[in-house]
Design a protein around this motif. Structure first.
Motif, PDB file in Angstrom:
ATOM      1  N   PRO A   1      -2.076  -0.910  -1.072  1.00 55.47           N
ATOM      2  CA  PRO A   1      -0.911  -0.399  -1.805  1.00 55.47           C
ATOM      3  C   PRO A   1      -0.234   0.795  -1.139  1.00 55.47           C
ATOM      4  O   PRO A   1       0.961   1.006  -1.326  1.00 55.47           O
ATOM      5  CB  PRO A   1      -1.504   0.001  -3.173  1.00 55.47           C
ATOM      6  N   ALA A   2      -0.982   1.580  -0.360  1.00 54.67           N
ATOM      7  CA  ALA A   2      -0.376   2.728   0.324  1.00 54.67           C
ATOM      8  C   ALA A   2       0.380   2.284   1.574  1.00 54.67           C
ATOM      9  O   ALA A   2       1.490   2.755   1.847  1.00 54.67           O
ATOM     10  CB  ALA A   2      -1.450   3.747   0.692  1.00 54.67           C
ATOM     11  N   SER A   3      -0.213   1.372   2.348  1.00 51.38           N
ATOM     12  CA  SER A   3       0.435   0.937   3.587  1.00 51.38           C
ATOM     13  C   SER A   3       1.698   0.136   3.310  1.00 51.38           C
ATOM     14  O   SER A   3       2.599   0.074   4.150  1.00 51.38           O
ATOM     15  CB  SER A   3      -0.538   0.103   4.433  1.00 51.38           C
TER      16      SER A   3
ATOM     17  N   ALA B   1     -11.256  -3.574  -6.045  1.00 50.43           N
ATOM     18  CA  ALA B   1     -12.585  -3.234  -5.533  1.00 50.43           C
ATOM     19  C   ALA B   1     -12.527  -2.627  -4.142  1.00 50.43           C
ATOM     20  O   ALA B   1     -13.239  -1.656  -3.845  1.00 50.43           O
ATOM     21  CB  ALA B   1     -13.480  -4.476  -5.527  1.00 50.43           C
ATOM     22  N   GLU B   2     -11.659  -3.170  -3.275  1.00 51.40           N
ATOM     23  CA  GLU B   2     -11.701  -2.825  -1.852  1.00 51.40           C
ATOM     24  C   GLU B   2     -10.667  -1.777  -1.426  1.00 51.40           C
ATOM     25  O   GLU B   2     -10.910  -1.017  -0.483  1.00 51.40           O
ATOM     26  CB  GLU B   2     -11.517  -4.103  -1.026  1.00 51.40           C
ATOM     27  N   ASP B   3      -9.526  -1.724  -2.087  1.00 46.73           N
ATOM     28  CA  ASP B   3      -8.434  -0.836  -1.673  1.00 46.73           C
ATOM     29  C   ASP B   3      -8.209   0.336  -2.628  1.00 46.73           C
ATOM     30  O   ASP B   3      -8.067   1.480  -2.189  1.00 46.73           O
ATOM     31  CB  ASP B   3      -7.131  -1.632  -1.550  1.00 46.73           C
TER      32      ASP B   3
ATOM     33  N   ASP C   1      12.345   5.644   1.104  1.00 47.35           N
ATOM     34  CA  ASP C   1      12.897   4.944  -0.050  1.00 47.35           C
ATOM     35  C   ASP C   1      11.800   4.376  -0.952  1.00 47.35           C
ATOM     36  O   ASP C   1      11.917   4.424  -2.175  1.00 47.35           O
ATOM     37  CB  ASP C   1      13.809   3.804   0.402  1.00 47.35           C
ATOM     38  N   TYR C   2      10.744   3.855  -0.349  1.00 47.01           N
ATOM     39  CA  TYR C   2       9.715   3.150  -1.120  1.00 47.01           C
ATOM     40  C   TYR C   2       8.741   4.082  -1.829  1.00 47.01           C
ATOM     41  O   TYR C   2       8.177   3.719  -2.868  1.00 47.01           O
ATOM     42  CB  TYR C   2       8.973   2.152  -0.217  1.00 47.01           C
ATOM     43  N   GLY C   3       8.538   5.275  -1.290  1.00 44.90           N
ATOM     44  CA  GLY C   3       7.716   6.248  -1.985  1.00 44.90           C
ATOM     45  C   GLY C   3       6.350   5.717  -2.391  1.00 44.90           C
ATOM     46  O   GLY C   3       5.695   5.008  -1.629  1.00 44.90           O
ATOM     47  N   ARG C   4       5.926   6.003  -3.614  1.00 50.17           N
ATOM     48  CA  ARG C   4       4.592   5.637  -4.100  1.00 50.17           C
ATOM     49  C   ARG C   4       4.619   4.584  -5.207  1.00 50.17           C
ATOM     50  O   ARG C   4       3.619   4.402  -5.905  1.00 50.17           O
ATOM     51  CB  ARG C   4       3.868   6.881  -4.630  1.00 50.17           C
ATOM     52  N   PHE C   5       5.735   3.871  -5.378  1.00 49.88           N
ATOM     53  CA  PHE C   5       5.781   3.020  -6.559  1.00 49.88           C
ATOM     54  C   PHE C   5       4.751   1.886  -6.506  1.00 49.88           C
ATOM     55  O   PHE C   5       4.181   1.508  -7.532  1.00 49.88           O
ATOM     56  CB  PHE C   5       7.210   2.518  -6.829  1.00 49.88           C
ATOM     57  N   ASP C   6       4.459   1.339  -5.316  1.00 50.58           N
ATOM     58  CA  ASP C   6       3.417   0.312  -5.216  1.00 50.58           C
ATOM     59  C   ASP C   6       2.056   0.905  -5.515  1.00 50.58           C
ATOM     60  O   ASP C   6       1.260   0.348  -6.289  1.00 50.58           O
ATOM     61  CB  ASP C   6       3.405  -0.294  -3.806  1.00 50.58           C
ATOM     62  N   ALA C   7       1.749   2.047  -4.892  1.00 51.86           N
ATOM     63  CA  ALA C   7       0.456   2.683  -5.097  1.00 51.86           C
ATOM     64  C   ALA C   7       0.254   3.046  -6.562  1.00 51.86           C
ATOM     65  O   ALA C   7      -0.831   2.838  -7.129  1.00 51.86           O
ATOM     66  CB  ALA C   7       0.344   3.931  -4.215  1.00 51.86           C
ATOM     67  N   ASP C   8       1.285   3.569  -7.202  1.00 49.61           N
ATOM     68  CA  ASP C   8       1.164   3.955  -8.601  1.00 49.61           C
ATOM     69  C   ASP C   8       0.956   2.738  -9.494  1.00 49.61           C
ATOM     70  O   ASP C   8       0.171   2.779 -10.454  1.00 49.61           O
ATOM     71  CB  ASP C   8       2.418   4.721  -9.044  1.00 49.61           C
ATOM     72  N   MET C   9       1.650   1.638  -9.193  1.00 56.44           N
ATOM     73  CA  MET C   9       1.520   0.432 -10.000  1.00 56.44           C
ATOM     74  C   MET C   9       0.101  -0.141  -9.898  1.00 56.44           C
ATOM     75  O   MET C   9      -0.540  -0.457 -10.906  1.00 56.44           O
ATOM     76  CB  MET C   9       2.543  -0.611  -9.559  1.00 56.44           C
ATOM     77  N   TYR C  10      -0.403  -0.257  -8.674  1.00 48.68           N
ATOM     78  CA  TYR C  10      -1.763  -0.777  -8.505  1.00 48.68           C
ATOM     79  C   TYR C  10      -2.789   0.151  -9.136  1.00 48.68           C
ATOM     80  O   TYR C  10      -3.783  -0.306  -9.723  1.00 48.68           O
ATOM     81  CB  TYR C  10      -2.070  -0.998  -7.025  1.00 48.68           C
TER      82      TYR C  10
END
Length: 484
Positions: free
Chosen positions: A223-225, A342-344, A358-367
């Motif tokens: 999610p961070a990458s 479990a892994e990420d 532009d993408y910021g942390r929205f994926d990381a925050d969602m996961y």
């Protein structure tokens, strides 16, 4: 991770023995839609929890495409699916086309990894037919996922802690024993590269050759990458088409600044216009999907301009639907989150990837929000280490890939090549997207690599026929009154 309609997506200590194999189903003739030839299907019973071999069992299903020639080679090709959450069996029609030369003298084997396809599938309800306003509401998406998790946990095989890559690769080796294959040739794409690396770590002597395409290494922190890599791919696309679309970057920033806004878009399933609100997260997901394939990405500049200057969003969401609608793209979301959580997710706080502007942390925050309540399996510390390659490995990367670009492949190559650099080759196609197996002559490169009689002859491979492929030119819509 790729479907804008889905919201979140834009990823055994006991081996089978001879006596155990005898108790499992024999291979039977079978047919699969999209494949004209008769195949062989089978299943292998495996313990859900490796530490409890007498506990709950699951059936791991597989399909074998038999070699066409009589004098076939004993080393079959195992195709590892992506996602995480894709069904290898559902991908079989596509992969058989791409690996048809290998299938002349080698069996091709497709195993539905536990939690996917026919193997104790952990699926969530398909929300693609819901009204767009419901599909795209983040809070509603989270509620649906929470309800899905609760439903899955009630299944006989619903202990979500036992769907990690480590356990799944032990299933794969049990199938190898069941089929009597002395060594696999591994072919994995996207998440399938992580699976291949884990199989290689656990069973190094059981692998003859390895092709990993679009590298998602175990230390990736998915999610961070996402943010870093998608931003780089988007910036590269904007720069590549700056001459054809002057001011495209300004259009993009203007579009971002205009959100949230209410738009009208034809529903991808019914064609009926629907109104919904486009916020920043939704737009970023919509743009990400076509970046996976440069041929689709070539239409992004026109779509961005139409949305920014004219308020027309059909092009953007039409491109995303075209990508998400490809056969084999549907993921078993329960398996997806069981793996990623479990892994990420436990390593998110320590991730060193720089978030995209532009993408910021929205994926990381969602996961992080989903994984907060998702059961987590145990992951051995050695899972995150890539050992030196015990046999030849061909590493493939697309320079325009928005999720597994060459920087991940370079890190894996360095680890695999430790002490034996001649065993590893990294092929980068600068203008290719996610996955090189279907690009130009790469299927011939893969064939020569696996078919080579000796390790010395396997590498290096000449891939210049692919590396010189240019980026597709930008699509320009025909306007009324313009010359044809």
């Amino acid at each position: 991770m790729r479907d804008w309609r889905g919201g979140l997506l834009a990823l055994l200590t006991l081996a089978g023995t001879g006596s155990a194999a005898a108790a499992n189903s024999p291979l039977k003739p079978c047919r699969i839609d999209g494949i004209p030839n008769e195949l062989r299907c089978g299943s292998l019973q495996r313990p859900l929890d490796p530490a409890r071999p007498d506990g709950v069992k699951i059936d791991v299903h597989f399909v074998v495409a038999p070699a066409m020639a009589r004098n076939k080679q004993p080393d079959a090709v195992l195709v590892l699916a992506g996602g995480p959450g894709q069904s290898a069996i559902e991908l079989a029609p596509l992969m058989l086309q791409r690996l048809s030369r290998l299938n002349n003298r080698r069996d091709l084997v497709f195993i539905d990894q536990r939690g996917t396809g026919r193997s104790a599938r952990l699926d969530c309800p398909d929300d693609s037919k819901l009204p767009l306003t419901e599909q795209l509401d983040t809070a509603a998406q989270l509620r649906r996922l929470d309800a899905c998790r609760a439903t899955l946990e009630k299944l006989p095989h619903g202990d979500l802690r036992f769907y990690t890559t480590t356990i799944a690769m032990q299933d794969m080796d049990a199938v190898r024993e069941h089929l009597g294959v002395p060594q696999w040739n591994l072919e994995g794409g996207s998440y399938g590269t992580r699976a291949a690396l884990e199989y290689l770590r656990q069973f190094p002597s059981k692998v003859r050759r390895t092709v990993i395409d679009g590298i998602a290494p175990p230390d990736m922190v998915l999610p961070a990458s996402f943010s870093t890599d998608t931003q780089a791919a988007l910036d590269k696309l904007i720069d590549a088409h700056a001459k054809t679309f002057p001011g495209l970057r300004e259009d993009w920033q203007k579009l971002l600044a205009s959100l949230p806004r209410t738009v009208s878009v034809a529903h991808p399933m019914t064609g009926k216009p629907e109104q919904f609100t486009v916020d920043r997260a939704l737009l970023l997901r919509a743009v990400r999907a076509p970046l996976y394939q440069p041929a689709l990405g070539a239409a992004l500049p026109a779509a961005i301009r139409a949305a920014a200057q004219e308020g027309r969003f059909d092009g953007l969401f039409g491109l995303t639907s075209a990508f998400a609608g490809r056969k084999g793209m549907k993921l078993a979301m329960g398996m997806h989150f069981s793996v990623v959580c479990a892994e990420d997710a436990p390593r998110l706080d320590g991730a060193t990837d720089q978030p995209g502007a532009d993408y910021g942390r929205f994926d990381a925050d969602m996961y992080a929000r989903v994984c907060k309540t998702w059961p987590r399996g145990d992951v051995p510390a050695d899972f995150y280490k890539v050992p030196a390659a015990p046999s030849p490995v061909l590493v493939l990367s697309g320079g325009a890939d928005p999720v597994t670009p060459p920087r991940h492949g370079e890190r894996v190559v360095q680890a695999l090549a430790a002490g034996q650099p001649a065993r590893v080759q990294h092929v980068v196609v600068p203008e290719a997207g996610h996955g090189l197996t279907g690009v130009g002559c790469m299927r011939d490169v893969i064939f020569r690599f696996i078919d080579a009689k000796t390790d010395t002859a396997a590498l290096p491979q000449d891939a210049a026929c692919a590396t010189r492929i240019p980026r597709p030119t930008a699509f320009q819509p025909v306007r009324e009154g313009s010359p044809q």
